[in-house]
Design a protein around this motif. Structure first.
Motif, PDB file in Angstrom:
ATOM      1  N   ASN A  20       0.804  -1.213   0.000  1.00 15.25           N
ATOM      2  CA  ASN A  20       0.000   0.000   0.000  1.00 15.25           C
ATOM      3  C   ASN A  20       0.841   1.270   0.000  1.00 15.25           C
ATOM      4  O   ASN A  20       0.384   2.337   0.427  1.00 15.25           O
ATOM      5  CB  ASN A  20      -0.977   0.002   1.181  1.00 15.25           C
ATOM      6  CG  ASN A  20      -2.183  -0.879   0.905  1.00 15.25           C
ATOM      7  OD1 ASN A  20      -2.772  -0.808  -0.170  1.00 15.25           O
ATOM      8  ND2 ASN A  20      -2.522  -1.731   1.857  1.00 15.25           N
ATOM      9  N   LEU A  21       2.076   1.142  -0.505  1.00  9.74           N
ATOM     10  CA  LEU A  21       2.904   2.301  -0.815  1.00  9.74           C
ATOM     11  C   LEU A  21       2.779   2.610  -2.299  1.00  9.74           C
ATOM     12  O   LEU A  21       2.510   1.729  -3.116  1.00  9.74           O
ATOM     13  CB  LEU A  21       4.368   2.029  -0.485  1.00  9.74           C
ATOM     14  CG  LEU A  21       4.763   1.929   0.988  1.00  9.74           C
ATOM     15  CD1 LEU A  21       6.180   1.392   1.111  1.00  9.74           C
ATOM     16  CD2 LEU A  21       4.634   3.266   1.698  1.00  9.74           C
ATOM     17  N   THR A  22       2.987   3.856  -2.666  1.00  7.03           N
ATOM     18  CA  THR A  22       3.064   4.225  -4.077  1.00  7.03           C
ATOM     19  C   THR A  22       4.417   3.781  -4.629  1.00  7.03           C
ATOM     20  O   THR A  22       5.313   3.388  -3.860  1.00  7.03           O
ATOM     21  CB  THR A  22       2.939   5.738  -4.243  1.00  7.03           C
ATOM     22  OG1 THR A  22       4.056   6.361  -3.576  1.00  7.03           O
ATOM     23  CG2 THR A  22       1.636   6.271  -3.663  1.00  7.03           C
ATOM     24  N   PRO A  23       4.634   3.856  -5.947  1.00  7.46           N
ATOM     25  CA  PRO A  23       5.971   3.531  -6.482  1.00  7.46           C
ATOM     26  C   PRO A  23       7.077   4.347  -5.820  1.00  7.46           C
ATOM     27  O   PRO A  23       8.163   3.819  -5.539  1.00  7.46           O
ATOM     28  CB  PRO A  23       5.827   3.847  -7.969  1.00  7.46           C
ATOM     29  CG  PRO A  23       4.384   3.564  -8.259  1.00  7.46           C
ATOM     30  CD  PRO A  23       3.652   4.037  -7.032  1.00  7.46           C
ATOM     31  N   ALA A  24       6.820   5.626  -5.557  1.00 10.42           N
ATOM     32  CA  ALA A  24       7.834   6.447  -4.879  1.00 10.42           C
ATOM     33  C   ALA A  24       8.085   5.926  -3.474  1.00 10.42           C
ATOM     34  O   ALA A  24       9.236   5.870  -3.011  1.00 10.42           O
ATOM     35  CB  ALA A  24       7.385   7.912  -4.828  1.00 10.42           C
ATOM     36  N   GLY A  25       7.022   5.540  -2.775  1.00 12.04           N
ATOM     37  CA  GLY A  25       7.173   4.993  -1.435  1.00 12.04           C
ATOM     38  C   GLY A  25       7.963   3.698  -1.434  1.00 12.04           C
ATOM     39  O   GLY A  25       8.817   3.473  -0.569  1.00 12.04           O
ATOM     40  N   ARG A  26       7.711   2.856  -2.427  1.00 12.17           N
ATOM     41  CA  ARG A  26       8.437   1.585  -2.503  1.00 12.17           C
ATOM     42  C   ARG A  26       9.914   1.822  -2.814  1.00 12.17           C
ATOM     43  O   ARG A  26      10.788   1.084  -2.338  1.00 12.17           O
ATOM     44  CB  ARG A  26       7.788   0.665  -3.530  1.00 12.17           C
ATOM     45  CG  ARG A  26       6.462   0.077  -3.053  1.00 12.17           C
ATOM     46  CD  ARG A  26       5.994  -1.062  -3.926  1.00 12.17           C
ATOM     47  NE  ARG A  26       5.553  -0.618  -5.240  1.00 12.17           N
ATOM     48  CZ  ARG A  26       4.310  -0.208  -5.513  1.00 12.17           C
ATOM     49  NH1 ARG A  26       3.392  -0.170  -4.554  1.00 12.17           N
ATOM     50  NH2 ARG A  26       3.985   0.163  -6.730  1.00 12.17           N
ATOM     51  N   GLN A  27      10.209   2.839  -3.620  1.00 10.44           N
ATOM     52  CA  GLN A  27      11.605   3.161  -3.900  1.00 10.44           C
ATOM     53  C   GLN A  27      12.327   3.589  -2.624  1.00 10.44           C
ATOM     54  O   GLN A  27      13.473   3.196  -2.380  1.00 10.44           O
ATOM     55  CB  GLN A  27      11.695   4.263  -4.949  1.00 10.44           C
ATOM     56  CG  GLN A  27      11.345   3.800  -6.357  1.00 10.44           C
ATOM     57  CD  GLN A  27      11.484   4.917  -7.372  1.00 10.44           C
ATOM     58  OE1 GLN A  27      12.141   5.924  -7.119  1.00 10.44           O
ATOM     59  NE2 GLN A  27      10.856   4.737  -8.525  1.00 10.44           N
ATOM     60  N   LEU A  28      11.658   4.389  -1.807  1.00  7.61           N
ATOM     61  CA  LEU A  28      12.263   4.821  -0.548  1.00  7.61           C
ATOM     62  C   LEU A  28      12.427   3.642   0.404  1.00  7.61           C
ATOM     63  O   LEU A  28      13.435   3.534   1.109  1.00  7.61           O
ATOM     64  CB  LEU A  28      11.420   5.915   0.096  1.00  7.61           C
ATOM     65  CG  LEU A  28      11.519   7.286  -0.584  1.00  7.61           C
ATOM     66  CD1 LEU A  28      10.457   8.230  -0.040  1.00  7.61           C
ATOM     67  CD2 LEU A  28      12.902   7.888  -0.391  1.00  7.61           C
ATOM     68  N   ALA A  29      11.435   2.752   0.430  1.00  9.22           N
ATOM     69  CA  ALA A  29      11.533   1.568   1.279  1.00  9.22           C
ATOM     70  C   ALA A  29      12.739   0.716   0.849  1.00  9.22           C
ATOM     71  O   ALA A  29      13.492   0.213   1.693  1.00  9.22           O
ATOM     72  CB  ALA A  29      10.246   0.750   1.192  1.00  9.22           C
ATOM     73  N   HIS A  30      12.916   0.567  -0.455  1.00  5.69           N
ATOM     74  CA  HIS A  30      14.047  -0.205  -0.973  1.00  5.69           C
ATOM     75  C   HIS A  30      15.363   0.445  -0.589  1.00  5.69           C
ATOM     76  O   HIS A  30      16.325  -0.244  -0.183  1.00  5.69           O
ATOM     77  CB  HIS A  30      13.934  -0.324  -2.481  1.00  5.69           C
ATOM     78  CG  HIS A  30      15.067  -1.085  -3.111  1.00  5.69           C
ATOM     79  ND1 HIS A  30      15.266  -2.437  -2.932  1.00  5.69           N
ATOM     80  CD2 HIS A  30      16.091  -0.656  -3.922  1.00  5.69           C
ATOM     81  CE1 HIS A  30      16.345  -2.815  -3.586  1.00  5.69           C
ATOM     82  NE2 HIS A  30      16.869  -1.765  -4.191  1.00  5.69           N
ATOM     83  N   ARG A  31      15.419   1.757  -0.673  1.00  4.84           N
ATOM     84  CA  ARG A  31      16.665   2.466  -0.329  1.00  4.84           C
ATOM     85  C   ARG A  31      16.992   2.284   1.145  1.00  4.84           C
ATOM     86  O   ARG A  31      18.161   2.098   1.517  1.00  4.84           O
ATOM     87  CB  ARG A  31      16.510   3.950  -0.662  1.00  4.84           C
ATOM     88  CG  ARG A  31      17.746   4.782  -0.341  1.00  4.84           C
ATOM     89  CD  ARG A  31      18.906   4.386  -1.238  1.00  4.84           C
ATOM     90  NE  ARG A  31      20.127   5.060  -0.836  1.00  4.84           N
ATOM     91  CZ  ARG A  31      20.990   4.585   0.061  1.00  4.84           C
ATOM     92  NH1 ARG A  31      20.777   3.413   0.652  1.00  4.84           N
ATOM     93  NH2 ARG A  31      22.081   5.247   0.375  1.00  4.84           N
TER      94      ARG A  31
END
Length: 218
Positions: free
Chosen positions: A202-213
């Motif tokens: 339930n994160l946006t693509p931008a949120g998932r990128q930050l989670a990955h980082r």
């Protein structure tokens, strides 16, 4: 910062708050007072810092920048720091409703180490709020149902990520300044706990990128 200024300028124009500010002058919206004006928030529970508190705050920011030179530009973000009043039990506080405003309690000034940690903690929040002004991080189905490792409930996926961001930054700072500190393992466990329970779908693509980082930084 340029993107934030542009977003705020468009928001001000739509709200009729541009007050004659031209697009080429959009950087004025990076001032804490201007940013605050756009939110129409509730009053901030704070009073101005004393001169002594201001001097200690400035010295603490310089200490942080000296230890982490790459962070110096980030620590120069225009932020208004005030004293939390009346006391609430929190040692420091900030909110998306009060952009570029940081509140410190008297306990935050207990010693220089504590002051550095609290300022870094809140500056991390301030940058996270700026990111959220540009990109939505929570998806449309996200809920505020997560519980942080500290036991704090009612947090959205982006807030869980934000907590991991703070813990990761503090961990990096302690690794440089106090490499044998037990605080490092405590912060690492907290960051891991946040990342393990974040509602990634339930994160946006931008949120998932930050989670990955943040996962990469563990």
């Amino acid at each position: 910062m340029a993107a934030v200024a542009a977003v705020r300028h468009v928001e001000a124009e739509r709200s009729g708050l541009a007050c004659g500010v031209l697009a080429g002058e959009a950087e004025v919206w990076l001032a804490p007072s201007r940013a605050f004006m756009l939110r129409d928030p509730p009053p901030i529970p704070a009073v101005p810092l004393s001169q002594q508190h201001k001097q200690r705050k400035d010295a603490a920011l310089e200490t942080l920048a000296f230890a982490m030179p790459a962070w110096r530009p980030l620590l120069r973000l225009p932020v208004r720091v005030a004293l939390l009043d009346p006391p609430t039990g929190a040692i420091s506080a900030s909110s998306r409703a009060w952009p570029q405003h940081v509140l410190l309690s008297e306990d935050a000034f207990a010693d220089d180490r504590e002051l550095c940690e609290q300022l870094l903690h809140e500056m991390c929040h301030q940058w996270w709020y700026l990111i959220e002004e540009i990109w939505a991080l929570n998806g449309p189905a996200a809920t505020s149902s997560a519980v942080l490792p500290s036991g704090t409930a009612g947090r959205s996926p982006s807030e869980v990520l934000g907590a991991a961001h703070v813990a990761t930054a503090l961990m990096r700072w302690y690794r440089v300044t106090e490499p044998t500190s037990a605080r490092i393992s405590t912060l690492a466990a907290y960051a891991d706990g946040c990342l393990d329970r974040v509602d990634t779908p339930n994160l946006t693509p931008a949120g998932r990128q930050l989670a990955h980082r943040l996962q990469e930084a563990r």
